[in-house]
Design a protein around this motif. Sequence first.
Motif, PDB file in Angstrom:
ATOM      1  N   GLU A  54       0.855  -1.196   0.000  1.00 51.61           N
ATOM      2  CA  GLU A  54       0.000   0.000   0.000  1.00 51.61           C
ATOM      3  C   GLU A  54       0.888   1.243   0.000  1.00 51.61           C
ATOM      4  O   GLU A  54       1.905   1.302   0.686  1.00 51.61           O
ATOM      5  CB  GLU A  54      -0.907  -0.002   1.230  1.00 51.61           C
ATOM      6  N   GLN A 114       1.642   2.842  -5.263  1.00 50.80           N
ATOM      7  CA  GLN A 114       0.973   2.950  -6.551  1.00 50.80           C
ATOM      8  C   GLN A 114       1.844   3.753  -7.507  1.00 50.80           C
ATOM      9  O   GLN A 114       2.605   4.612  -7.107  1.00 50.80           O
ATOM     10  CB  GLN A 114      -0.392   3.644  -6.387  1.00 50.80           C
ATOM     11  N   ASP A 173      -4.278   0.922 -10.466  1.00 50.34           N
ATOM     12  CA  ASP A 173      -4.738   1.080  -9.090  1.00 50.34           C
ATOM     13  C   ASP A 173      -5.600  -0.093  -8.626  1.00 50.34           C
ATOM     14  O   ASP A 173      -5.743  -0.325  -7.426  1.00 50.34           O
ATOM     15  CB  ASP A 173      -5.509   2.385  -8.931  1.00 50.34           C
ATOM     16  N   TRP A 193      -4.505  -2.574  -5.786  1.00 46.91           N
ATOM     17  CA  TRP A 193      -4.724  -2.287  -4.378  1.00 46.91           C
ATOM     18  C   TRP A 193      -6.193  -2.397  -3.995  1.00 46.91           C
ATOM     19  O   TRP A 193      -6.517  -2.481  -2.825  1.00 46.91           O
ATOM     20  CB  TRP A 193      -4.132  -0.915  -4.042  1.00 46.91           C
ATOM     21  N   GLN A 249      -6.789  -6.948  -4.004  1.00 50.99           N
ATOM     22  CA  GLN A 249      -5.598  -7.627  -3.510  1.00 50.99           C
ATOM     23  C   GLN A 249      -5.700  -9.150  -3.584  1.00 50.99           C
ATOM     24  O   GLN A 249      -4.731  -9.810  -3.952  1.00 50.99           O
ATOM     25  CB  GLN A 249      -5.303  -7.203  -2.071  1.00 50.99           C
TER      26      GLN A 249
END
Length: 119
Positions: free
Chosen positions: A54, A57, A63, A66, A69
């Motif tokens: 985390e 990025q 994106d 995240w 996951q």
Amino acid sequence: AVQYRESAMFMMQEHFGRVAAMANGRVPFDATSAAANAQIVAQLAKLPWPAFAEGTQGGKAQDDIWKEQAKFKDLSAKMEAETAKLAEVAAAGQLEAIKAQVGRVGASCKACHDDFRKR
């Protein structure tokens, strides 16, 4: 983290490409070289994942990594497993088996890139 994971992926691509070129007949088959490169790929396949923590990025990573996951970790684990199998198969030196496993490794890479890599 971005530079680290992209560097690891680049190196993996370079060594996998050497094995794939033999499997596809673009370069002459050399069992020793195939085994050595496949072993390197299997080791490199373990490296990028901690660099997707985390807050890291950016780069070519979407994106969605995240946000999804569990899916990302599942796909990365599958790729690691397929590269480990490639190292085993290549160590045996059987071109036909290497060809089949190269296809599986490529598919595992593509599955993750399709969902999680920017174009």
